[in-house]
Write a protein that holds these residues in place. Structure first.
Motif, PDB file in Angstrom:
ATOM      1  N   LEU A   1       0.944  -1.150  -0.068  1.00 28.65           N
ATOM      2  CA  LEU A   1       0.169  -0.146   0.030  1.00 28.65           C
ATOM      3  C   LEU A   1       1.062   1.322   0.075  1.00 28.65           C
ATOM      4  O   LEU A   1       1.715   1.451   0.965  1.00 28.65           O
ATOM      5  N   LEU A   2       0.825   2.230  -1.066  1.00 30.33           N
ATOM      6  CA  LEU A   2       1.536   3.275  -1.348  1.00 30.33           C
ATOM      7  C   LEU A   2       0.910   4.519  -1.061  1.00 30.33           C
ATOM      8  O   LEU A   2      -0.212   4.438  -1.730  1.00 30.33           O
ATOM      9  N   HIS A   3       1.235   5.521  -0.280  1.00 29.02           N
ATOM     10  CA  HIS A   3       0.400   6.589  -0.193  1.00 29.02           C
ATOM     11  C   HIS A   3       1.256   7.628  -0.555  1.00 29.02           C
ATOM     12  O   HIS A   3       2.483   7.996  -0.317  1.00 29.02           O
ATOM     13  N   SER A   4       0.534   8.813  -1.197  1.00 30.00           N
ATOM     14  CA  SER A   4       1.007  10.059  -1.299  1.00 30.00           C
ATOM     15  C   SER A   4       0.128  11.058  -1.089  1.00 30.00           C
ATOM     16  O   SER A   4      -0.595  11.399  -1.620  1.00 30.00           O
ATOM     17  N   GLY A   5       0.417  11.612   0.286  1.00 30.43           N
ATOM     18  CA  GLY A   5      -0.934  12.378   0.767  1.00 30.43           C
ATOM     19  C   GLY A   5      -0.297  13.515   1.476  1.00 30.43           C
ATOM     20  O   GLY A   5       0.996  13.681   1.853  1.00 30.43           O
ATOM     21  N   CYS A   6      -1.331  14.205   2.031  1.00 30.24           N
ATOM     22  CA  CYS A   6      -0.755  15.530   3.062  1.00 30.24           C
ATOM     23  C   CYS A   6      -1.363  15.339   4.514  1.00 30.24           C
ATOM     24  O   CYS A   6      -0.573  15.543   5.352  1.00 30.24           O
ATOM     25  N   ASP A   7      -2.695  14.963   4.612  1.00 28.63           N
ATOM     26  CA  ASP A   7      -3.329  15.189   5.927  1.00 28.63           C
ATOM     27  C   ASP A   7      -3.635  13.859   6.535  1.00 28.63           C
ATOM     28  O   ASP A   7      -4.444  13.925   7.608  1.00 28.63           O
ATOM     29  N   GLY A   8      -3.357  12.781   5.937  1.00 26.39           N
ATOM     30  CA  GLY A   8      -3.980  11.548   6.526  1.00 26.39           C
ATOM     31  C   GLY A   8      -5.055  10.866   6.024  1.00 26.39           C
ATOM     32  O   GLY A   8      -5.436   9.511   6.215  1.00 26.39           O
ATOM     33  N   GLN A   9      -5.720  11.335   5.432  1.00 27.51           N
ATOM     34  CA  GLN A   9      -7.030  10.641   4.889  1.00 27.51           C
ATOM     35  C   GLN A   9      -6.722   9.524   3.699  1.00 27.51           C
ATOM     36  O   GLN A   9      -7.485   8.546   3.915  1.00 27.51           O
ATOM     37  N   THR A  10      -5.783   9.721   3.172  1.00 25.84           N
ATOM     38  CA  THR A  10      -5.328   8.802   1.933  1.00 25.84           C
ATOM     39  C   THR A  10      -4.871   7.606   2.751  1.00 25.84           C
ATOM     40  O   THR A  10      -5.395   6.384   2.463  1.00 25.84           O
ATOM     41  N   VAL A  11      -4.192   7.731   3.934  1.00 24.50           N
ATOM     42  CA  VAL A  11      -3.576   6.374   4.555  1.00 24.50           C
ATOM     43  C   VAL A  11      -4.912   5.935   5.247  1.00 24.50           C
ATOM     44  O   VAL A  11      -4.929   4.691   5.426  1.00 24.50           O
ATOM     45  N   LYS A  12      -5.739   6.558   5.791  1.00 21.74           N
ATOM     46  CA  LYS A  12      -6.917   6.163   6.456  1.00 21.74           C
ATOM     47  C   LYS A  12      -7.670   5.223   5.407  1.00 21.74           C
ATOM     48  O   LYS A  12      -8.202   4.138   5.946  1.00 21.74           O
ATOM     49  N   ILE A  13      -7.779   5.569   4.046  1.00 28.09           N
ATOM     50  CA  ILE A  13      -8.521   4.992   3.180  1.00 28.09           C
ATOM     51  C   ILE A  13      -7.834   3.479   2.939  1.00 28.09           C
ATOM     52  O   ILE A  13      -8.287   2.723   2.679  1.00 28.09           O
ATOM     53  N   LEU A  14      -6.408   3.853   2.827  1.00 27.69           N
ATOM     54  CA  LEU A  14      -5.716   2.663   2.554  1.00 27.69           C
ATOM     55  C   LEU A  14      -5.664   1.693   3.781  1.00 27.69           C
ATOM     56  O   LEU A  14      -6.078   0.373   3.514  1.00 27.69           O
ATOM     57  N   ARG A  15      -5.753   1.907   4.997  1.00 30.17           N
ATOM     58  CA  ARG A  15      -5.839   1.034   6.372  1.00 30.17           C
ATOM     59  C   ARG A  15      -7.360   0.468   6.057  1.00 30.17           C
ATOM     60  O   ARG A  15      -7.521  -0.554   6.527  1.00 30.17           O
ATOM     61  N   TYR A  16      -8.334   1.067   5.528  1.00 29.89           N
ATOM     62  CA  TYR A  16      -9.757   0.592   5.605  1.00 29.89           C
ATOM     63  C   TYR A  16      -9.838  -0.561   4.736  1.00 29.89           C
ATOM     64  O   TYR A  16     -10.358  -1.245   4.804  1.00 29.89           O
TER      65      TYR A  16
END
Length: 174
Positions: free
Chosen positions: A6-21
């Motif tokens: 799971l690779l993320h390129s985000g700013c405020d954490g919502q992308t990581v939250k979506i990946l974790r979900y």
């Protein structure tokens, strides 16, 4: 056990939250590893059965490191099962929340030499209290122009988790 990157390129954490979900939705049959794409990690794609990239928009653009990562890894991305999703606040509006209707996804596909076969667009979250003064003012201005929330004390999550669940199933079957 299937290994998933799971690779993320985000700013405020919502992308990581979506990946974790998505990781939760995939269940115990998968072993997921989360990495920050903006750090330009060296990836041995042979170690993974699937890869999912999530990237968020900030001030109308994806991070330049995403395009650099794609340039460096284009051949591997094309050979493996790799999905891609974009997170942005514009996707909170109907008609701007699919790969076909998102101006950001269209721009990404024009700029990127890699064309992901599995794509999605998700609405992000507005987290005014967490932003710097500059970001808060700029995002309020943008939201005022687009008819969105402008109260600087509010946090609003626009992500449609049912849509994310559907994408997670598509990614697993991909």
């Amino acid at each position: 056990m299937e290994k998933v990157l799971l690779l993320h390129s985000g700013c405020d954490g919502q992308t990581v939250k979506i990946l974790r979900y998505i990781e939760e939705q995939m269940g115990t049959g998968c072993q997921c590893e989360l990495k920050d794409l903006n750090m330009l990690p060296e990836i041995d794609f042979a170690n993974y059965q699937r890869v999912l990239i999530g990237a968020s928009i900030r001030y109308g653009h994806l991070n330049k490191k995403l395009y650099e990562f794609i340039r460096i890894n284009q051949q591997a991305l094309e050979k493996h099962k790799v999905g891609f999703f974009c997170v942005n606040l514009t996707a909170r509006k109907e008609g701007k929340n699919t790969p076909e209707t998102s101006v950001y996804m269209k721009t990404f596909l024009k700029k990127s030499p890699w064309q992901p076969k599995l794509q999605a667009v998700f609405a992000g979250a507005l987290r005014y209290p967490r932003y710097s003064w500059f970001d808060r003012v700029m995002i309020q201005f943008i939201m005022r122009l687009t008819g969105g929330e402008t109260d600087p004390t509010k946090e609003v999550e626009y992500t449609d988790w049912d849509k994310v669940s559907l994408f997670a199933r598509q990614f697993q079957q991909f």
